[in-house]
Design an enzyme around this catalytic site. Sequence first.
Site, PDB file in Angstrom:
ATOM      1  N   GLY A 161      27.319   7.316   9.627  1.00 57.13           N
ATOM      2  CA  GLY A 161      26.312   6.801  10.562  1.00 57.13           C
ATOM      3  C   GLY A 161      25.273   7.843  10.952  1.00 57.13           C
ATOM      4  N   GLY A 162      25.052   8.806  10.077  1.00 54.23           N
ATOM      5  CA  GLY A 162      24.141   9.911  10.392  1.00 54.23           C
ATOM      6  C   GLY A 162      22.673   9.534  10.361  1.00 54.23           C
ATOM      7  CB  ALA A 163      20.595   7.073   8.719  1.00 54.13           C
ATOM      8  N   GLY A 164      21.647   7.011  12.117  1.00 55.89           N
ATOM      9  CA  GLY A 164      21.464   6.316  13.390  1.00 55.89           C
ATOM     10  C   GLY A 164      21.035   7.292  14.474  1.00 55.89           C
ATOM     11  CG  PHE A 165      20.272   7.225  19.363  1.00 57.80           C
ATOM     12  CD1 PHE A 165      19.227   8.112  19.566  1.00 57.80           C
ATOM     13  CD2 PHE A 165      21.065   6.876  20.457  1.00 57.80           C
ATOM     14  CE1 PHE A 165      18.977   8.652  20.817  1.00 57.80           C
ATOM     15  CE2 PHE A 165      20.821   7.402  21.708  1.00 57.80           C
ATOM     16  CZ  PHE A 165      19.788   8.300  21.890  1.00 57.80           C
ATOM     17  CB  ILE A 166      24.737   9.397  18.530  1.00 58.18           C
ATOM     18  CG1 ILE A 166      24.367   8.572  19.762  1.00 58.18           C
ATOM     19  CG2 ILE A 166      25.565  10.613  18.935  1.00 58.18           C
ATOM     20  CD1 ILE A 166      25.542   7.894  20.446  1.00 58.18           C
ATOM     21  N   GLY A 167      24.115   9.879  15.420  1.00 59.03           N
ATOM     22  CA  GLY A 167      24.506  10.541  14.170  1.00 59.03           C
ATOM     23  C   GLY A 167      23.428  11.478  13.660  1.00 59.03           C
ATOM     24  CB  THR A 217      31.391   3.077  23.825  1.00 55.74           C
ATOM     25  OG1 THR A 217      30.852   2.595  25.039  1.00 55.74           O
ATOM     26  CG2 THR A 217      32.289   1.978  23.263  1.00 55.74           C
ATOM     27  CG  ASP A 218      30.953   4.289  29.187  1.00 55.19           C
ATOM     28  OD1 ASP A 218      30.422   3.534  28.343  1.00 55.19           O
ATOM     29  OD2 ASP A 218      30.357   4.670  30.218  1.00 55.19           O
ATOM     30  CD  GLU A 219      28.930  -0.688  26.378  1.00 58.89           C
ATOM     31  OE1 GLU A 219      29.138  -1.882  26.134  1.00 58.89           O
ATOM     32  OE2 GLU A 219      27.848  -0.121  26.186  1.00 58.89           O
ATOM     33  CE1 TYR A 248      29.389  -0.785  20.094  1.00 55.57           C
ATOM     34  CE2 TYR A 248      29.368  -0.790  22.499  1.00 55.57           C
ATOM     35  CZ  TYR A 248      29.333  -0.099  21.297  1.00 55.57           C
ATOM     36  OH  TYR A 248      29.248   1.278  21.308  1.00 55.57           O
ATOM     37  CE  LYS A 260      32.697   2.423  18.897  1.00 56.34           C
ATOM     38  NZ  LYS A 260      32.341   3.171  17.651  1.00 56.34           N
TER      39      LYS A 260
END
Length: 350
Positions: free
Chosen positions: A7-13, A133-135, A158, A162
């Site tokens: 997932g390195g092309a995403g936001f955090i990745g 996630t904390d969710e 979601y 997770k």
Amino acid sequence: MRVLVTGGAGFIGSAVCRQLVLQHGADVMNVDKLTYASNPRSLDAVAESPRYSFRRLDICDRQGLDRALAAHQPEAIIHLAAESHVDRSIAGPSEFINTNVVGTYTLLEAAREYVSGLQGPRRANFRFVHVSTDEVYGSLGATGLFVEETPYRPSSPYSASKAASDHLAHAWYTTYGLPVIVSNCSNNYGPYQFPEKLIPLMILNAIERRPLPVYGTGCNVRDWLYVEDHAEGLIRLLTHGRPGESYNFGGNCERSNLDVVNRISEFCDELISPDSPTRSLITFVEDRPGHDLRYAIDASKARRELGWQPRRTFEEGLRATVEWYVENGAWWASLRSGVYGGQRLGLLGA
Ligand code: NAD
């Protein structure tokens, strides 16, 4: 260090890949399916580096994962590939089950086989960081904080997907001894975030002078963490995290959604439209089904064991984020006109 990032092309990745290559001199292989949420331009800073390589791959593809692991010979995996948007999970949960549950299972199995072929220190020192996630903890009332022992009570498709993946990750440690570390983080924000999430959506709408849609009354509270701070924490887990453990990350920064939108509007007015305030664009719209009221994180375990703490205040991080979107239209313009134009997602019956 040799790291395989999913997932390195995403936001955090992408933040993790940039930090690993540019600040830690790590050799990174990024494995990403390139879904709508990805943007390879987020990796421009490392794309030409001999320390960076990319494979387009679905984490549900076991043979592809086996080949990637054999080729890269990583000392660690940081697993961020996921379907990540709650509203989309309400509109269509199936991809969330495939990627977040089946994909994580497939990656855990590929990692287990790969690690079983390692010897000596390479085997003893291998780490698998599962990013969550904390969710998964569900909703808090007006008081209290999530700790690592808080029982899981996910509300959305979601967060349920997770939660399932976190349980798999812990089970692969307990049953098979795979050295898994789980991180549970609060809401991230910062540059390079796909403009379906609250903060970039509001910034782009303000730039384009479109309505700023706030769900319900805007009273839902989130704990905001700047993405580069989260990436630092994840990388620290590789060296300081204890296998089998979970670590909470948060910004110690609770804000209601309405407060966040108001602050974005003020920064936008300052930077782009001092003469015509954007606050009048705020519009209250139908709430998200099952909308959790409040998330707040106790990150003292990460502080104590990893020596980690967030560096940026919300004010600094949010200002930097607004400035980045104002200056980087080339990153988001085609997403906005093609992949996702900002329409409402995730209403039942819609
Ligand atoms: P994102 O949606 O920006 O990026 C996800 C990436 O995963 C994309 O590049 C996408 O192409 C890739 N991907 C999706 N399905 C894939 C598949 N089947 N195979 C390979 N690649 C696939 O997500 P993000 O916000 O960067 O989140 C990364 C991780 O961090 C997720 O696991 C998410 O649950 C978790 N997380 C996010 C936040 C947040 O606020 N964004 C907070 C806590 C935890």
